[in-house]
Design a protein around this motif. Structure first.
Motif, PDB file in Angstrom:
ATOM      1  N   ARG A  27       0.831  -1.212   0.000  1.00 29.70           N
ATOM      2  CA  ARG A  27       0.000   0.000   0.000  1.00 29.70           C
ATOM      3  C   ARG A  27       0.863   1.258   0.000  1.00 29.70           C
ATOM      4  NH1 ARG A  27      -2.743  -2.974   3.994  1.00 29.70           N
ATOM      5  NH2 ARG A  27      -2.006  -1.533   5.596  1.00 29.70           N
ATOM      6  N   LYS A  28       1.954   1.242   0.756  1.00 32.48           N
ATOM      7  CA  LYS A  28       2.862   2.395   0.784  1.00 32.48           C
ATOM      8  C   LYS A  28       3.514   2.607  -0.577  1.00 32.48           C
ATOM      9  CE  LYS A  28       3.976   1.973   5.683  1.00 32.48           C
ATOM     10  NZ  LYS A  28       4.998   1.533   6.644  1.00 32.48           N
ATOM     11  N   ALA A  29       3.910   1.530  -1.229  1.00 31.76           N
ATOM     12  CA  ALA A  29       4.532   1.647  -2.551  1.00 31.76           C
ATOM     13  C   ALA A  29       3.532   2.206  -3.554  1.00 31.76           C
ATOM     14  CB  ALA A  29       5.066   0.292  -3.013  1.00 31.76           C
TER      15      ALA A  29
ATOM     16  N   ASP B 149       1.895   9.425  -5.655  1.00 30.33           N
ATOM     17  CA  ASP B 149       2.405  10.744  -5.247  1.00 30.33           C
ATOM     18  C   ASP B 149       3.238  11.397  -6.346  1.00 30.33           C
ATOM     19  OD1 ASP B 149       1.102  10.584  -2.804  1.00 30.33           O
ATOM     20  OD2 ASP B 149       2.914  10.059  -1.669  1.00 30.33           O
ATOM     21  N   THR B 150       3.729  10.608  -7.300  1.00 31.97           N
ATOM     22  CA  THR B 150       4.477  11.168  -8.432  1.00 31.97           C
ATOM     23  C   THR B 150       3.539  11.644  -9.531  1.00 31.97           C
ATOM     24  OG1 THR B 150       4.721   9.097  -9.680  1.00 31.97           O
ATOM     25  CG2 THR B 150       6.403   9.590  -7.989  1.00 31.97           C
ATOM     26  N   GLY B 151       2.221  11.450  -9.333  1.00 29.29           N
ATOM     27  CA  GLY B 151       1.247  11.869 -10.329  1.00 29.29           C
ATOM     28  C   GLY B 151       0.898  10.785 -11.337  1.00 29.29           C
ATOM     29  N   VAL B 152       1.350   9.581 -11.079  1.00 36.82           N
ATOM     30  CA  VAL B 152       1.113   8.468 -11.992  1.00 36.82           C
ATOM     31  C   VAL B 152       0.088   7.514 -11.383  1.00 36.82           C
ATOM     32  CG1 VAL B 152       2.187   6.428 -13.047  1.00 36.82           C
ATOM     33  CG2 VAL B 152       3.430   8.593 -12.959  1.00 36.82           C
ATOM     34  N   GLU B 153      -0.837   7.073 -12.203  1.00 36.95           N
ATOM     35  CA  GLU B 153      -1.756   6.012 -11.781  1.00 36.95           C
ATOM     36  C   GLU B 153      -1.258   4.727 -12.435  1.00 36.95           C
ATOM     37  OE1 GLU B 153      -4.399   3.905  -9.817  1.00 36.95           O
ATOM     38  OE2 GLU B 153      -4.043   6.033  -9.452  1.00 36.95           O
ATOM     39  N   PRO B 154      -0.692   3.822 -11.631  1.00 30.85           N
ATOM     40  CA  PRO B 154      -0.095   2.622 -12.208  1.00 30.85           C
ATOM     41  C   PRO B 154      -1.130   1.569 -12.596  1.00 30.85           C
ATOM     42  CG  PRO B 154      -0.001   2.503  -9.840  1.00 30.85           C
ATOM     43  CD  PRO B 154      -0.579   3.862 -10.174  1.00 30.85           C
ATOM     44  N   GLU B 155      -0.680   0.646 -13.408  1.00 27.40           N
ATOM     45  CA  GLU B 155      -1.448  -0.564 -13.639  1.00 27.40           C
ATOM     46  C   GLU B 155      -1.269  -1.409 -12.378  1.00 27.40           C
ATOM     47  OE1 GLU B 155      -1.311  -4.647 -16.288  1.00 27.40           O
ATOM     48  OE2 GLU B 155       0.008  -2.989 -16.822  1.00 27.40           O
ATOM     49  N   ILE B 156      -2.361  -1.799 -11.773  1.00 30.89           N
ATOM     50  CA  ILE B 156      -2.306  -2.575 -10.538  1.00 30.89           C
ATOM     51  C   ILE B 156      -2.633  -4.022 -10.859  1.00 30.89           C
ATOM     52  CG2 ILE B 156      -3.293  -2.904  -8.244  1.00 30.89           C
ATOM     53  CD1 ILE B 156      -3.955   0.133  -8.289  1.00 30.89           C
ATOM     54  N   VAL B 157      -1.673  -4.891 -10.591  1.00 31.98           N
ATOM     55  CA  VAL B 157      -1.872  -6.317 -10.793  1.00 31.98           C
ATOM     56  C   VAL B 157      -1.990  -6.949  -9.414  1.00 31.98           C
ATOM     57  CG1 VAL B 157      -0.906  -8.460 -11.701  1.00 31.98           C
ATOM     58  CG2 VAL B 157      -0.520  -6.289 -12.922  1.00 31.98           C
TER      59      VAL B 157
ATOM     60  N   ARG C 262       3.242   5.841  -2.968  1.00 30.60           N
ATOM     61  CA  ARG C 262       4.457   6.539  -3.402  1.00 30.60           C
ATOM     62  C   ARG C 262       4.422   6.760  -4.917  1.00 30.60           C
ATOM     63  NH1 ARG C 262       8.750   7.165   0.010  1.00 30.60           N
ATOM     64  NH2 ARG C 262      10.627   7.981  -0.945  1.00 30.60           N
ATOM     65  N   ILE C 263       3.949   5.757  -5.644  1.00 32.66           N
ATOM     66  CA  ILE C 263       3.815   5.895  -7.095  1.00 32.66           C
ATOM     67  C   ILE C 263       2.793   6.977  -7.410  1.00 32.66           C
ATOM     68  CG2 ILE C 263       3.043   4.756  -9.211  1.00 32.66           C
ATOM     69  CD1 ILE C 263       4.068   2.084  -7.855  1.00 32.66           C
TER      70      ILE C 263
ATOM     71  N   LEU D  31      12.013  -4.613  -6.329  1.00 32.33           N
ATOM     72  CA  LEU D  31      11.208  -5.095  -5.223  1.00 32.33           C
ATOM     73  C   LEU D  31      11.189  -3.945  -4.230  1.00 32.33           C
ATOM     74  CD1 LEU D  31       9.688  -7.285  -3.661  1.00 32.33           C
ATOM     75  CD2 LEU D  31      11.908  -8.112  -2.852  1.00 32.33           C
ATOM     76  N   ALA D  32      10.025  -3.438  -3.915  1.00 30.64           N
ATOM     77  CA  ALA D  32       9.903  -2.224  -3.101  1.00 30.64           C
ATOM     78  C   ALA D  32      10.093  -2.517  -1.619  1.00 30.64           C
ATOM     79  CB  ALA D  32       8.563  -1.558  -3.357  1.00 30.64           C
ATOM     80  N   ARG D  33      11.244  -3.042  -1.283  1.00 35.20           N
ATOM     81  CA  ARG D  33      11.626  -3.290   0.108  1.00 35.20           C
ATOM     82  C   ARG D  33      13.070  -2.834   0.256  1.00 35.20           C
ATOM     83  NH1 ARG D  33       8.419  -6.201   3.457  1.00 35.20           N
ATOM     84  NH2 ARG D  33       6.487  -6.808   2.508  1.00 35.20           N
ATOM     85  N   PRO D  34      13.310  -1.675   0.785  1.00 35.86           N
ATOM     86  CA  PRO D  34      12.359  -0.710   1.316  1.00 35.86           C
ATOM     87  C   PRO D  34      11.628   0.023   0.181  1.00 35.86           C
ATOM     88  CG  PRO D  34      14.546   0.229   1.403  1.00 35.86           C
ATOM     89  CD  PRO D  34      14.697  -1.191   0.905  1.00 35.86           C
TER      90      PRO D  34
END
Length: 114
Positions: free
Chosen positions: A16-18, A24-32, A21-22, A103-106
């Protein structure tokens, strides 16, 4: 910025944090939602390699299923097979952009590809 894809589990706080963060950059990502629509074994292997990881680094060792399947000490092929068959074993979240895969860790590790 081009395409951004997140392999997301909405129950995971890091995922959810990642996602936030995406956004917050103004981008709506493709969510899989990878638990519902898991990557193929080949897609998973490519994603792990692109992130500079090994399957051992991309598997959720704390997942009870990891122990149940006796994956400790398993080789890369066995881990990939297990993750492809049981997507709960995939560490999360992976973020894929035109610039790279992380991998978004962190969570901050995705900044360099956004």
């Amino acid at each position: 910025m081009g395409q951004v894809r997140i392999y997301h589990n909405p129950k995971c706080s890091t995922s959810r944090k990642a996602l936030q963060r995406i956004r917050d950059t103004g981008v709506e990502p493709e969510i899989v939602r990878y638990l519902d629509t898991p990557p193929t074994r080949a897609e998973l292997a490519a994603m792990i390699t692109a992130a500079g990881l090994t399957p051992a680094q991309a598997v959720r060792r704390r997942e009870a299923l990891f122990g149940e399947l006796q994956l400790a000490g398993a080789d890369d092929d066995a881990l990939l097979d297990a993750m492809a068959e049981h997507p709960r074993l995939i560490e999360r979240p992976f973020v894929v952009t035109d610039t790279g895969t992380r991998l978004a860790r962190p969570v901050e590790s995705i900044d360099e590809i956004l």
